[in-house]
Design a protein around this motif. Structure first.
Motif, PDB file in Angstrom:
ATOM      1  N   ILE A 186     116.676 109.129 -24.261  1.00 57.37           N
ATOM      2  CA  ILE A 186     117.783 109.787 -23.582  1.00 57.37           C
ATOM      3  C   ILE A 186     118.730 108.419 -23.065  1.00 57.37           C
ATOM      4  CG2 ILE A 186     116.648 111.627 -22.861  1.00 57.37           C
ATOM      5  CD1 ILE A 186     116.179 110.652 -20.166  1.00 57.37           C
ATOM      6  N   PRO A 187     120.032 108.822 -22.629  1.00 58.42           N
ATOM      7  CA  PRO A 187     120.927 107.587 -21.944  1.00 58.42           C
ATOM      8  C   PRO A 187     120.482 107.322 -20.753  1.00 58.42           C
ATOM      9  CG  PRO A 187     122.203 109.487 -22.984  1.00 58.42           C
ATOM     10  CD  PRO A 187     120.692 110.002 -23.029  1.00 58.42           C
ATOM     11  N   ASP A 188     120.827 106.045 -20.264  1.00 56.81           N
ATOM     12  CA  ASP A 188     120.220 105.481 -18.919  1.00 56.81           C
ATOM     13  C   ASP A 188     121.326 106.090 -17.812  1.00 56.81           C
ATOM     14  OD1 ASP A 188     122.679 103.809 -19.165  1.00 56.81           O
ATOM     15  OD2 ASP A 188     121.369 102.164 -19.349  1.00 56.81           O
ATOM     16  N   ASN A 189     122.177 106.969 -17.962  1.00 58.51           N
ATOM     17  CA  ASN A 189     123.058 107.296 -16.970  1.00 58.51           C
ATOM     18  C   ASN A 189     122.655 109.034 -16.556  1.00 58.51           C
ATOM     19  OD1 ASN A 189     123.884 108.540 -19.220  1.00 58.51           O
ATOM     20  ND2 ASN A 189     126.156 108.470 -18.711  1.00 58.51           N
ATOM     21  N   ILE A 190     121.491 109.398 -16.861  1.00 57.79           N
ATOM     22  CA  ILE A 190     120.853 110.886 -16.671  1.00 57.79           C
ATOM     23  C   ILE A 190     119.824 110.692 -15.771  1.00 57.79           C
ATOM     24  CG2 ILE A 190     120.220 112.936 -17.874  1.00 57.79           C
ATOM     25  CD1 ILE A 190     121.672 112.324 -20.400  1.00 57.79           C
ATOM     26  N   LEU A 191     119.904 111.671 -14.749  1.00 64.57           N
ATOM     27  CA  LEU A 191     118.821 111.857 -13.909  1.00 64.57           C
ATOM     28  C   LEU A 191     117.853 112.661 -14.471  1.00 64.57           C
ATOM     29  CD1 LEU A 191     117.414 110.807 -11.076  1.00 64.57           C
ATOM     30  CD2 LEU A 191     118.719 112.879 -10.095  1.00 64.57           C
ATOM     31  N   VAL A 192     116.423 112.602 -14.472  1.00 63.56           N
ATOM     32  CA  VAL A 192     115.407 113.497 -14.863  1.00 63.56           C
ATOM     33  C   VAL A 192     114.646 114.298 -13.422  1.00 63.56           C
ATOM     34  CG1 VAL A 192     113.300 114.137 -15.761  1.00 63.56           C
ATOM     35  CG2 VAL A 192     114.963 112.711 -17.154  1.00 63.56           C
ATOM     36  N   VAL A 193     115.033 115.280 -13.264  1.00 63.19           N
ATOM     37  CA  VAL A 193     114.274 115.822 -11.739  1.00 63.19           C
ATOM     38  C   VAL A 193     113.194 116.377 -12.498  1.00 63.19           C
ATOM     39  CG1 VAL A 193     114.508 117.625 -10.184  1.00 63.19           C
ATOM     40  CG2 VAL A 193     116.370 116.081 -10.841  1.00 63.19           C
ATOM     41  N   TYR A 194     111.703 115.863 -12.046  1.00 63.27           N
ATOM     42  CA  TYR A 194     110.711 116.146 -12.507  1.00 63.27           C
ATOM     43  C   TYR A 194     109.929 116.845 -11.661  1.00 63.27           C
ATOM     44  CZ  TYR A 194     106.286 115.368 -15.298  1.00 63.27           C
ATOM     45  OH  TYR A 194     104.926 115.301 -16.196  1.00 63.27           O
ATOM     46  N   ASP A 195     109.623 118.136 -11.774  1.00 63.93           N
ATOM     47  CA  ASP A 195     108.982 119.025 -10.909  1.00 63.93           C
ATOM     48  C   ASP A 195     107.509 119.023 -11.054  1.00 63.93           C
ATOM     49  OD1 ASP A 195     108.127 121.144  -9.274  1.00 63.93           O
ATOM     50  OD2 ASP A 195     109.797 122.294  -9.423  1.00 63.93           O
ATOM     51  N   GLU A 196     106.802 118.495 -10.100  1.00 63.59           N
ATOM     52  CA  GLU A 196     105.151 118.309 -10.394  1.00 63.59           C
ATOM     53  C   GLU A 196     104.431 118.853  -9.106  1.00 63.59           C
ATOM     54  OE1 GLU A 196     105.098 114.196 -10.699  1.00 63.59           O
ATOM     55  OE2 GLU A 196     104.609 113.879  -8.390  1.00 63.59           O
ATOM     56  N   VAL A 197     104.919 120.068  -8.557  1.00 65.88           N
ATOM     57  CA  VAL A 197     104.311 120.635  -7.507  1.00 65.88           C
ATOM     58  C   VAL A 197     102.893 121.177  -7.582  1.00 65.88           C
ATOM     59  CG1 VAL A 197     106.727 121.411  -6.338  1.00 65.88           C
ATOM     60  CG2 VAL A 197     105.314 122.770  -7.854  1.00 65.88           C
ATOM     61  N   TYR A 198     102.646 121.323  -9.046  1.00 70.59           N
ATOM     62  CA  TYR A 198     101.239 121.801  -9.355  1.00 70.59           C
ATOM     63  C   TYR A 198     100.351 120.609  -9.782  1.00 70.59           C
ATOM     64  CZ  TYR A 198     103.462 126.558  -8.628  1.00 70.59           C
ATOM     65  OH  TYR A 198     104.202 127.422  -8.479  1.00 70.59           O
ATOM     66  N   ARG A 199     100.643 119.592  -9.433  1.00 67.46           N
ATOM     67  CA  ARG A 199      99.982 118.387 -10.260  1.00 67.46           C
ATOM     68  C   ARG A 199      98.457 118.318  -9.905  1.00 67.46           C
ATOM     69  NH1 ARG A 199      99.529 113.748  -6.508  1.00 67.46           N
ATOM     70  NH2 ARG A 199     100.748 114.077  -4.751  1.00 67.46           N
ATOM     71  N   HIS A 200      98.054 118.544  -8.637  1.00 67.73           N
ATOM     72  CA  HIS A 200      96.732 118.317  -8.335  1.00 67.73           C
ATOM     73  C   HIS A 200      95.714 119.400  -9.092  1.00 67.73           C
ATOM     74  CE1 HIS A 200      98.816 116.831  -4.413  1.00 67.73           C
ATOM     75  NE2 HIS A 200      97.816 116.241  -4.623  1.00 67.73           N
ATOM     76  N   PHE A 201      96.340 120.192  -9.826  1.00 73.19           N
ATOM     77  CA  PHE A 201      95.584 121.306 -10.677  1.00 73.19           C
ATOM     78  C   PHE A 201      95.417 120.828 -12.055  1.00 73.19           C
ATOM     79  CE2 PHE A 201      97.663 124.099  -7.201  1.00 73.19           C
ATOM     80  CZ  PHE A 201      96.634 123.920  -6.217  1.00 73.19           C
TER      81      PHE A 201
END
Length: 368
Positions: A186-201
């Motif tokens: 992906i281009p370097d002018n895009i923001l990835v919002v990475y939702d990891e609220v369940y990561r502990h499981f």
């Protein structure tokens, strides 16, 4: 001649179906209801967080901390000093932080990419700022992210891509090797919002959080919440982390006195409560295995999950199914609104709640 106040309404804020959160427990106290509809903690709240809230009540007459610095310092410790305090931002829930990020980056006409079925605020909140919404649906039958499709959907107007791992409401996740390739594409002018609220499981060996990518200085923000693992859904606490450059930019719109004193103290206490965190994760993983076996035995189609819930294809039409379970004292959630028509999401409860669910399922006569 006056045109009326409606003439200055933003066209993209005209009435549309809004996000509806999960329903609360019914007020009828004559019958016990097991609430397996909102992905809340199955064993309650962190005792250390509860004690911290009780102590904080003595300070309700004064303003809370002007900034979230003490909670951010606690997060640095929780992340084993792999990040610095200026890489964290705290807010009133993960949803609040999603809104804050969109407000910081999106202008009218910018494009936001998300993948249904997904957490509805991605689309609802982005609409508030005039974003053009691009849906690249998850790939059936296993609800994998179509990362190639997302790359093909990128234009020069794309600003934000939402990824969720584990994903709500499907429980699916993105393997690290696939995520690595995606970031290299992906281009370097895009923001990835990475939702990891369940990561502990998530216990898959190739599961990845945003941490490694932040350390690589990728354009990513990891979204987290205290509502699931820490049992503080009622306190509405969330946090995100990113590179110093991105975090400092977002913090420019962080309001002073944003977090109540009870939330600040509860968050700090919860992060220290390792025994409660371990018990929560163990309860969820054991319950996940128990329910998966029960679904298989009963012939109920379900999707493998890395979260604290299951997505199922119910043996009755979705609302008939949820109504039946409610009559049996078990509250679950239909997720057509999330982009999964006909499906139902079931939170993993404690042992008693899980057994009540299975007992209710055993009473259903499957449709022909």
């Amino acid at each position: 001649m006056s045109k009326g106040i409606e003439s200055i309404f933003k066209p993209y804020l005209q009435p549309k179906k809004a996000y509806e959160g999960g329903k609360g427990l019914p007020t009828d106290k004559g019958k016990k209801i097991y609430k397996l509809s909102s992905n809340e903690n199955p064993i309650g709240q962190s005792p250390k967080a509860k004690l911290a809230i009780i102590k904080a009540i003595e300070k309700l007459d004064i303003y809370p901390d002007q900034t979230d610095i003490r909670l951010r310092e606690a997060l640095v410790k929780d992340f084993n000093n792999q990040l610095t305090e200026d890489q964290f931002i705290c807010g009133n829930s993960g949803s609040e932080l999603i809104d804050m990020i969109l407000r910081a980056f999106i202008q009218e006409g910018d494009e936001v990419i998300y993948s249904n079925p997904c957490f509805l605020p991605y689309s609802v909140f982005s609409r508030w700022y005039g974003a053009q919404q691009v849906d690249v649906p998850l790939l059936e039958p296993d609800y994998r992210f179509d990362l190639d499709g997302i790359c093909n959907a990128i234009t020069d107007r794309t600003k934000i891509i939402f990824l969720t791992s584990p994903n709500n409401p499907t429980g699916s996740y993105i393997p690290k090797s696939i995520l690595d390739a995606f970031f290299n594409s992906i281009p370097d002018n895009i923001l990835v919002v990475y939702d990891e609220v369940y990561r502990h499981f998530a216990d898959a060996e190739d599961y990845a959080t945003a941490l490694d990518y932040v350390k690589e200085r990728r354009n990513i923000v990891g979204i987290n919440s205290f509502s699931k693992t820490y049992g503080l859904a009622g306190q509405r606490i969330g946090y995100c982390y990113s590179t110093q450059k991105i975090a400092q930019y977002i913090r420019q719109i962080h309001k002073p006195f944003l977090l109540p004193i009870t939330s600040i103290e509860a968050g700090i206490g919860a992060l220290e409560d390792i025994a409660f965190i371990d018990k929560t994760v163990t309860t969820v993983l054991e319950g996940r295995n128990y329910l998966a076996n029960a679904f298989q035995r009963l012939g109920i189609r379900f999707w493998p999950t890395q979260a604290n819930f299951f997505l199922i294809d119910p043996p009755l039409p979705e609302f008939e199914f949820t109504d039946f379970l409610m009559e049996e004292g078990v509250m679950v959630r239909p997720v057509s609104q999330f982009g999964a028509p006909g499906k139902v999401r079931i939170t993993i409860g404690d042992e008693e709640a899980n057994k009540a669910l299975v007992s209710a399922l055993e009473k259903i006569k499957p449709r022909n």
